[in-house]
Scaffold this motif. Structure first.
Motif, PDB file in Angstrom:
ATOM      1  N   ALA A   1      -5.073   1.483  -6.365  1.00 30.61           N
ATOM      2  CA  ALA A   1      -5.873   2.084  -4.990  1.00 30.61           C
ATOM      3  C   ALA A   1      -6.876   0.984  -4.587  1.00 30.61           C
ATOM      4  CB  ALA A   1      -6.613   3.332  -5.598  1.00 30.61           C
ATOM      5  N   TYR A   2      -7.579   0.222  -5.477  1.00 31.47           N
ATOM      6  CA  TYR A   2      -8.407  -0.548  -4.886  1.00 31.47           C
ATOM      7  C   TYR A   2      -7.748  -1.852  -4.193  1.00 31.47           C
ATOM      8  CZ  TYR A   2     -13.051   1.084  -7.256  1.00 31.47           C
ATOM      9  OH  TYR A   2     -14.145   1.683  -7.578  1.00 31.47           O
TER      10      TYR A   2
ATOM     11  N   ALA B   1      -3.762   3.178 -11.743  1.00 32.13           N
ATOM     12  CA  ALA B   1      -3.972   4.052 -10.595  1.00 32.13           C
ATOM     13  C   ALA B   1      -5.098   3.566  -9.830  1.00 32.13           C
ATOM     14  CB  ALA B   1      -3.831   5.598 -10.773  1.00 32.13           C
TER      15      ALA B   1
ATOM     16  N   LEU C   1      -6.414   1.454  -0.520  1.00 39.28           N
ATOM     17  CA  LEU C   1      -6.261   2.992  -0.538  1.00 39.28           C
ATOM     18  C   LEU C   1      -7.678   3.717  -0.707  1.00 39.28           C
ATOM     19  CD1 LEU C   1      -4.493   5.634  -0.340  1.00 39.28           C
ATOM     20  CD2 LEU C   1      -4.062   5.376  -2.683  1.00 39.28           C
ATOM     21  N   ILE C   2      -8.279   3.085  -1.617  1.00 41.31           N
ATOM     22  CA  ILE C   2      -9.729   3.752  -1.875  1.00 41.31           C
ATOM     23  C   ILE C   2     -10.698   3.720  -0.748  1.00 41.31           C
ATOM     24  CG2 ILE C   2     -12.059   3.252  -3.207  1.00 41.31           C
ATOM     25  CD1 ILE C   2     -10.019   4.643  -4.917  1.00 41.31           C
TER      26      ILE C   2
ATOM     27  N   PRO D   1       0.915  -1.132   0.092  1.00 44.09           N
ATOM     28  CA  PRO D   1       0.148   0.075   0.060  1.00 44.09           C
ATOM     29  C   PRO D   1       0.814   1.240   0.021  1.00 44.09           C
ATOM     30  CG  PRO D   1       0.043  -0.985   2.155  1.00 44.09           C
ATOM     31  CD  PRO D   1       0.675  -2.068   1.174  1.00 44.09           C
TER      32      PRO D   1
ATOM     33  N   VAL E   1      -0.960  12.217  -8.936  1.00 38.49           N
ATOM     34  CA  VAL E   1      -1.540  10.806  -8.268  1.00 38.49           C
ATOM     35  C   VAL E   1      -0.680   9.824  -8.976  1.00 38.49           C
ATOM     36  CG1 VAL E   1      -3.350   9.425  -8.231  1.00 38.49           C
ATOM     37  CG2 VAL E   1      -3.760  11.703  -7.703  1.00 38.49           C
TER      38      VAL E   1
ATOM     39  N   MET F   1      -8.883  11.170  -6.789  1.00 40.54           N
ATOM     40  CA  MET F   1      -8.590   9.628  -6.788  1.00 40.54           C
ATOM     41  C   MET F   1      -9.916   9.201  -6.540  1.00 40.54           C
ATOM     42  SD  MET F   1      -6.215   7.156  -7.090  1.00 40.54           S
ATOM     43  CE  MET F   1      -7.323   6.409  -8.092  1.00 40.54           C
TER      44      MET F   1
ATOM     45  N   ALA G   1      -6.571  13.207  -3.066  1.00 44.39           N
ATOM     46  CA  ALA G   1      -7.334  12.207  -2.577  1.00 44.39           C
ATOM     47  C   ALA G   1      -8.741  12.194  -3.048  1.00 44.39           C
ATOM     48  CB  ALA G   1      -7.636  11.897  -1.052  1.00 44.39           C
TER      49      ALA G   1
ATOM     50  N   THR H   1      -4.957  -2.007  -2.936  1.00 42.80           N
ATOM     51  CA  THR H   1      -4.133  -1.805  -1.606  1.00 42.80           C
ATOM     52  C   THR H   1      -5.046  -1.402  -0.515  1.00 42.80           C
ATOM     53  OG1 THR H   1      -3.692   0.346  -2.154  1.00 42.80           O
ATOM     54  CG2 THR H   1      -1.992  -1.479  -2.992  1.00 42.80           C
TER      55      THR H   1
ATOM     56  N   LEU I   1       1.461   6.898  -6.916  1.00 48.06           N
ATOM     57  CA  LEU I   1       1.311   5.232  -7.105  1.00 48.06           C
ATOM     58  C   LEU I   1       2.079   4.802  -8.042  1.00 48.06           C
ATOM     59  CD1 LEU I   1      -2.555   5.831  -6.773  1.00 48.06           C
ATOM     60  CD2 LEU I   1      -0.951   5.748  -4.913  1.00 48.06           C
TER      61      LEU I   1
END
Length: 220
Positions: free
Chosen positions: A203-204, A199, A208-209, A143, A187, A157, A154, A206, A191
């Motif tokens: 993000a999904y 990206a 992060l979302i 992550p 971003v 994102m 953010a 790890t 990432l």
């Protein structure tokens, strides 16, 4: 210019109905009833997107889905009981996974989104399954460090994960298109992603979302 859509659907009545639906929304759709004929048609017409309807192909047909994904942006209409496994298809190049039970307007929106925006879109069921998997084993990808993205990045994102275009993000956040492009660039760099779609995938996968969504919900 009309968007060219290739439908891969082995059910004649369903395929004809979907082709008519897409035509009503200004989409130039053509239907094929087998994977082989879909591949041949894709080589000839270079479609903007390919809509694959289960059971012509399912999430388990990774080789065929990867082949089609190399030719155009693929949207998979999967059986409802398999959408939780959507990331298996997204990892091999499929741009979006919808359930056969989703409303028709969602299909139209998704087709236009994947054509106009470099994005991938995962159904909620897949995100829930991914959350469960992360509680059982570490993510395959490390992550990003906490605070890697600024609050504004953010926000951008999260909107990228919804498949929003730069213009839509600019309108939503009341900023200029140039500012959006700058945020997207930052971003991707942070990432270590070469594309917007990559990206979103990072993000999904790890978490992060989910972390950013929880943080956004806590804001006044």
């Amino acid at each position: 210019m009309s968007m060219r859509i290739l439908l891969c659907c082995d059910k004649l009545i369903l395929g004809a109905g979907m082709q008519a639906l897409l035509g009503q929304h200004g989409l130039d759709a053509h239907t094929k009833t087998s994977v082989r004929s879909t591949v041949a048609a894709a080589k000839e017409m270079a479609p903007d997107a390919i809509v694959v309807v289960a059971p012509a192909l399912s999430i388990d047909d990774t080789h065929e889905l990867a082949e089609l994904s190399a030719m155009a942006k693929v949207i998979l209409l999967a059986r409802p009981d398999t959408t939780a496994r959507a990331f298996e298809a997204l990892r091999i190049g499929v741009r979006a996974v919808l359930s056969l039970e989703d409303p028709p307007e969602e299909l139209i929106r998704m087709i236009k989104t994947v054509i106009e925006v470099d994005a991938i879109v995962a159904p909620l069921t897949a995100r829930k399954a991914l959350d469960q998997l992360r509680t059982e084993q570490p993510p395959a990808l490390a992550p990003p460090p906490a605070g890697a993205l600024t609050p504004r990045e953010a926000e951008v994102m999260l909107l990228l994960a919804q498949g929003r275009s730069n213009a839509e993000i600019a309108e939503k956040l009341s900023i200029s298109n140039a500012t959006v492009r700058s945020h997207v660039h930052h971003v991707l760099r942070k990432l270590d992603a070469g594309t917007r779609a990559r990206a979103v995938a990072i993000a999904y996968e790890t978490g992060l979302i989910d972390a950013m969504e929880r943080q956004a919900e806590r804001r006044p």
